[in-house]
Design a protein around this motif. Sequence first.
Motif, mmCIF file in Angstrom:
data_model
loop_
_atom_site.group_PDB
_atom_site.id
_atom_site.type_symbol
_atom_site.label_atom_id
_atom_site.label_comp_id
_atom_site.label_asym_id
_atom_site.label_seq_id
_atom_site.Cartn_x
_atom_site.Cartn_y
_atom_site.Cartn_z
ATOM 1 N N PRO A 82 0.821 -1.217 0.000
ATOM 2 C CA PRO A 82 0.000 0.000 0.000
ATOM 3 C C PRO A 82 0.852 1.262 0.000
ATOM 4 N N ALA A 83 0.511 2.192 -0.862
ATOM 5 C CA ALA A 83 1.251 3.457 -0.901
ATOM 6 C C ALA A 83 1.141 4.186 0.436
ATOM 7 N N SER A 84 -0.017 4.039 1.079
ATOM 8 C CA SER A 84 -0.219 4.705 2.371
ATOM 9 C C SER A 84 0.754 4.180 3.421
ATOM 10 N N ILE A 85 0.992 2.880 3.420
ATOM 11 C CA ILE A 85 1.921 2.266 4.376
ATOM 12 C C ILE A 85 3.346 2.733 4.088
ATOM 13 N N THR A 86 3.721 2.715 2.818
ATOM 14 C CA THR A 86 5.071 3.142 2.450
ATOM 15 C C THR A 86 5.318 4.589 2.864
ATOM 16 N N LEU A 87 4.352 5.455 2.574
ATOM 17 C CA LEU A 87 4.501 6.864 2.923
ATOM 18 C C LEU A 87 4.524 7.073 4.436
ATOM 19 N N ALA A 88 3.631 6.388 5.134
ATOM 20 C CA ALA A 88 3.579 6.535 6.590
ATOM 21 C C ALA A 88 4.875 6.050 7.235
ATOM 22 N N GLN A 89 5.422 4.950 6.723
ATOM 23 C CA GLN A 89 6.699 4.470 7.245
ATOM 24 C C GLN A 89 7.810 5.475 6.957
ATOM 25 N N TYR A 185 3.963 0.758 17.169
ATOM 26 C CA TYR A 185 4.254 1.011 15.758
ATOM 27 C C TYR A 185 2.994 0.995 14.883
ATOM 28 N N PRO A 186 2.109 0.011 15.000
ATOM 29 C CA PRO A 186 0.910 0.014 14.132
ATOM 30 C C PRO A 186 0.039 1.239 14.349
ATOM 31 N N GLN A 187 -0.183 1.600 15.623
ATOM 32 C CA GLN A 187 -1.019 2.753 15.914
ATOM 33 C C GLN A 187 -0.419 4.043 15.362
ATOM 34 N N LYS A 188 0.899 4.152 15.409
ATOM 35 C CA LYS A 188 1.554 5.351 14.889
ATOM 36 C C LYS A 188 1.392 5.454 13.377
ATOM 37 N N LEU A 189 1.542 4.329 12.683
ATOM 38 C CA LEU A 189 1.354 4.334 11.229
ATOM 39 C C LEU A 189 -0.082 4.713 10.873
ATOM 40 N N ILE A 190 -1.039 4.094 11.558
ATOM 41 C CA ILE A 190 -2.454 4.355 11.277
ATOM 42 C C ILE A 190 -2.795 5.806 11.567
ATOM 43 N N SER A 191 -2.231 6.343 12.647
ATOM 44 C CA SER A 191 -2.480 7.750 12.991
ATOM 45 C C SER A 191 -1.989 8.692 11.889
ATOM 46 N N ILE A 192 -0.802 8.412 11.350
ATOM 47 C CA ILE A 192 -0.256 9.236 10.261
ATOM 48 C C ILE A 192 -1.123 9.118 9.009
ATOM 49 N N ILE A 193 -1.543 7.907 8.686
ATOM 50 C CA ILE A 193 -2.364 7.675 7.495
ATOM 51 C C ILE A 193 -3.685 8.427 7.602
ATOM 52 N N LYS A 195 -4.395 11.048 9.628
ATOM 53 C CA LYS A 195 -4.197 12.498 9.746
ATOM 54 C C LYS A 195 -3.983 13.159 8.395
ATOM 55 N N TYR A 196 -3.230 12.487 7.493
ATOM 56 C CA TYR A 196 -2.898 13.095 6.200
ATOM 57 C C TYR A 196 -3.671 12.477 5.031
ATOM 58 N N GLY A 197 -4.653 11.636 5.345
ATOM 59 C CA GLY A 197 -5.474 11.061 4.285
ATOM 60 C C GLY A 197 -4.695 10.232 3.292
ATOM 61 N N LEU A 198 -3.696 9.500 3.764
ATOM 62 C CA LEU A 198 -2.817 8.761 2.854
ATOM 63 C C LEU A 198 -3.508 7.574 2.186
ATOM 64 N N PRO A 215 -3.859 15.181 -2.319
ATOM 65 C CA PRO A 215 -5.230 15.502 -1.943
ATOM 66 C C PRO A 215 -5.272 16.595 -0.891
ATOM 67 N N THR A 216 -6.453 17.227 -0.797
ATOM 68 C CA THR A 216 -6.644 18.196 0.271
ATOM 69 C C THR A 216 -6.914 17.435 1.556
ATOM 70 N N TYR A 217 -6.110 17.683 2.558
ATOM 71 C CA TYR A 217 -6.223 16.934 3.796
ATOM 72 C C TYR A 217 -7.389 17.447 4.641
ATOM 73 N N LYS A 218 -8.358 16.602 4.872
ATOM 74 C CA LYS A 218 -9.468 16.944 5.749
ATOM 75 C C LYS A 218 -9.244 16.215 7.070
ATOM 76 N N THR A 219 -8.469 16.822 7.898
ATOM 77 C CA THR A 219 -8.114 16.184 9.157
ATOM 78 C C THR A 219 -8.939 16.765 10.291
ATOM 79 N N THR A 220 -9.211 15.923 11.256
ATOM 80 C CA THR A 220 -9.862 16.364 12.473
ATOM 81 C C THR A 220 -8.829 16.257 13.570
ATOM 82 N N SER A 221 -8.198 17.367 13.838
ATOM 83 C CA SER A 221 -7.152 17.374 14.841
ATOM 84 C C SER A 221 -7.338 18.567 15.771
#
Length: 264
Positions: A82-89, A185-193, A195-198, A215-221
């Motif tokens: 997944p591109a999202s996993i690669t980017l988050a890592q 580690y898993p929670q950190k990756l998922i949080s990044i994905i 937050k930035y809509g990866l 993409p335009t990031y629609k984050t709830t932070s």
Amino acid sequence: MKIKVVFLVVCAAIFTSCGSGKNVVKNTPKEVVLEPREEKMPELPQLEQIQKPISTTTNHTEAYIQKFAPIAVKKMHEHGIPASITLAQGVLESGSGRSQLARRSNNHFGIKCHRGWQGNSVTHDDDEKGECFRKYKYPETSYEDHSQFLLTRKRYAGLFRLRHTDYKGWAYGLKRAGYATDRKYPQKLISIIRKYGLDKYDRVRRDGSLAVKTPTYKTTSHKVQKGDTLYSISRRYNVSVQQLKKMNGLSDNNISIGQDLLVK
């Protein structure tokens, strides 16, 4: 009588000589002006030089994602990761490209040398002091080697049976396979994905072009303000304290002013 005259002449000569010596001593010495020396700073090995950081006005992570999203998508279509996993890592392991290891070696995934590595390397303190890490000429090479690292090791084989849109399965699978020692580690990756809509990159189709629009990031932070606590934030966004800690990879209730917390 002659001897006495000779004796007096010799004495006079000695006194005259002594007097001339004293006159030399009394002469004021000329002032000597020394030119200042040019101090030379010690040269640092090229390996140790670190580039100037990006301006603090720039959102480093968004800039990093925009730069490396195309290659992450390309590797997803080539290898199924997944591109999202690669980017988050990449974001997590390299500090969005700003960590000391990433700057010294273009190693954005913290890949150690391991047995059989014949390329360049650097030493870096990680789990142990002075560990061997792979070094690349370009960060893009690091992205390809990350894919090959997962593809060629049996312990990661089960991950490739997952869909490339199942980023949660990949995140927890990487931890189970021993990719990282951090239990969060898993929670950190998922949080990044999140937050930035990866995860949107996981749905990009193969069209022969590497151009990927960010993409335009629609984050709830929530940016932590003075007086905020996890409890007050949880009440404000109707989420439990435990959920907040899990989404943000927190091990305790400590938060700091200015910190961005994912709240949904």
